[in-house]
Design an enzyme around this catalytic site. Sequence first.
Site, short mmCIF file in Angstrom:
data_model
loop_
_atom_site.label_atom_id
_atom_site.label_comp_id
_atom_site.label_asym_id
_atom_site.label_seq_id
_atom_site.Cartn_x
_atom_site.Cartn_y
_atom_site.Cartn_z
N GLY A 1 48.84 81.73 14.81
CA GLY A 1 49.75 80.59 14.79
C GLY A 1 49.21 79.63 13.75
O GLY A 1 48.00 79.31 13.77
N ALA A 2 50.09 79.19 12.84
CA ALA A 2 49.64 78.44 11.67
C ALA A 2 48.86 77.15 12.00
O ALA A 2 47.88 76.82 11.32
CB ALA A 2 50.84 78.10 10.80
N GLY A 3 49.27 76.45 13.04
CA GLY A 3 48.58 75.22 13.41
C GLY A 3 47.17 75.50 13.92
O GLY A 3 46.19 74.86 13.50
N CYS B 1 58.91 84.64 18.10
CA CYS B 1 57.45 84.64 17.97
C CYS B 1 56.82 83.61 18.93
O CYS B 1 57.41 83.27 19.96
CB CYS B 1 57.03 84.39 16.53
SG CYS B 1 55.29 84.78 16.19
N ASP C 1 55.23 78.88 9.11
CA ASP C 1 53.91 79.13 8.50
C ASP C 1 53.79 78.37 7.19
O ASP C 1 52.75 77.81 6.88
CB ASP C 1 53.69 80.62 8.29
CG ASP C 1 53.32 81.29 9.59
OD1 ASP C 1 54.23 81.71 10.32
OD2 ASP C 1 52.11 81.34 9.91
C1 RUB Z 1 52.88 83.09 14.08
C2 RUB Z 1 54.13 82.46 13.56
C3 RUB Z 1 54.48 81.09 14.09
C4 RUB Z 1 53.97 80.04 13.07
C5 RUB Z 1 54.05 78.64 13.62
O1 RUB Z 1 52.50 84.21 13.33
O2 RUB Z 1 54.83 82.98 12.72
O3 RUB Z 1 55.86 80.94 14.22
O4 RUB Z 1 52.64 80.33 12.71
O5 RUB Z 1 53.19 78.53 14.72
P1 RUB Z 1 51.11 84.95 13.67
P2 RUB Z 1 52.58 77.11 15.19
O6 RUB Z 1 51.15 85.31 15.11
O7 RUB Z 1 51.11 86.16 12.76
O8 RUB Z 1 49.99 83.99 13.34
O9 RUB Z 1 53.75 76.23 15.48
O10 RUB Z 1 51.77 77.45 16.39
O11 RUB Z 1 51.74 76.60 14.07
#
Ligand code: RUB
Length: 331
Positions: A22-24, A132, A201
């Site tokens: 997750g990007a965050g 996701c 992302d």
């Molecule tokens: C996770 C993904 C999420 C974004 C945003 O991909 O695509 O939608 O990262 O997430 P992966 P957040 O599982 O390959 O990392 O809102 O938590 O930053």
Amino acid sequence: MFRVPEEVASIARDIKGMKIRGAGKIARAGAEALKIAAQRYEGPTDPERFKGYMEQVARYIVSTRPTAVSLPNAVAFVMKQLREAAGGFRELVDTVVRAADDFIRNSLRAVETIGRIGARMLRSGDTVLTHCHSTAALSILVTAKKTGREIKVYTTETRPKFQGRITYKQLVEAGVEAIQIPDSAVRSIMKRVDKVVVGADTITSDGALINKVGTSQVALAAHEARVRLFVAAETYKFSPASVHGVPVLIEERPPDEVVPAEWLKRNPGVKIRNPAFDVTPPEYIDAIITEVGVIPPKAAAIVLRELFGYSYEAEKLVLVAAEHDEAGVYY
Ligand code: RUB
């Protein structure tokens, strides 16, 4: 030789292996890794040597996963303050620690703010679809529930890694009615959906969204059914490098995420592609919900200018990430 403390190596491994994902979360882990590297540094205390070492750590961290710009942005945020800092070794270490803590604190606050803003855009009785597992998108859905909006949420499985199961579980834990669907059911379910909320992302200067593979299909189905699509994105998901024409590298992950390694062994020579992200054009996005407010996708360039002033700092780091994975596809 360039060495990092085991704790930093372990964070890097966890980002690469998607234990941290997750990007965050990746961005916050990157900032934390820089902090740990500075605190555990045992080399010569000459300020320039320390700064040089931290530049190497920064490149190492950014090279773990290439697509989410949140990671180079987090690293650039910390490194900018280190590069500009004067003083002796101790002051420099303190600068890194302070900057990393600031990034993490602000990032968590941004997710909370997005939750508050985004929840106001939902109504009781709304059926929402999400794809996701996005902490920012979840923040909106959970805040909606907490503020008295009774919503129902369809969560896609999100093959091949099934992050949608985490979303489903967290929604149910928060008391939100959730229904898990296979990714292939999105178009037929869309008839019953009022709004789509997804995470990000990376957002490019032209307002395109790079998010988990399948997001663009969800957007296409939403567009066809005239369902509004909202993107929940902290401003550190906006790519300063894209202003300079630097493409976003779409990560290609191993084939055994798509089919089990055993099956691959029994069927040698099978060709598999596993792109982890895709690109949703701005035309399919109704609004981007950020911690500084709700904006149309075409306002991405303004956000980038206000926040980064067209700086090249993050671009350098994005390029390092791009060089790392030759197998990837550029958007
Ligand atoms: C996770 C993904 C999420 C974004 C945003 O991909 O695509 O939608 O990262 O997430 P992966 P957040 O599982 O390959 O990392 O809102 O938590 O930053």
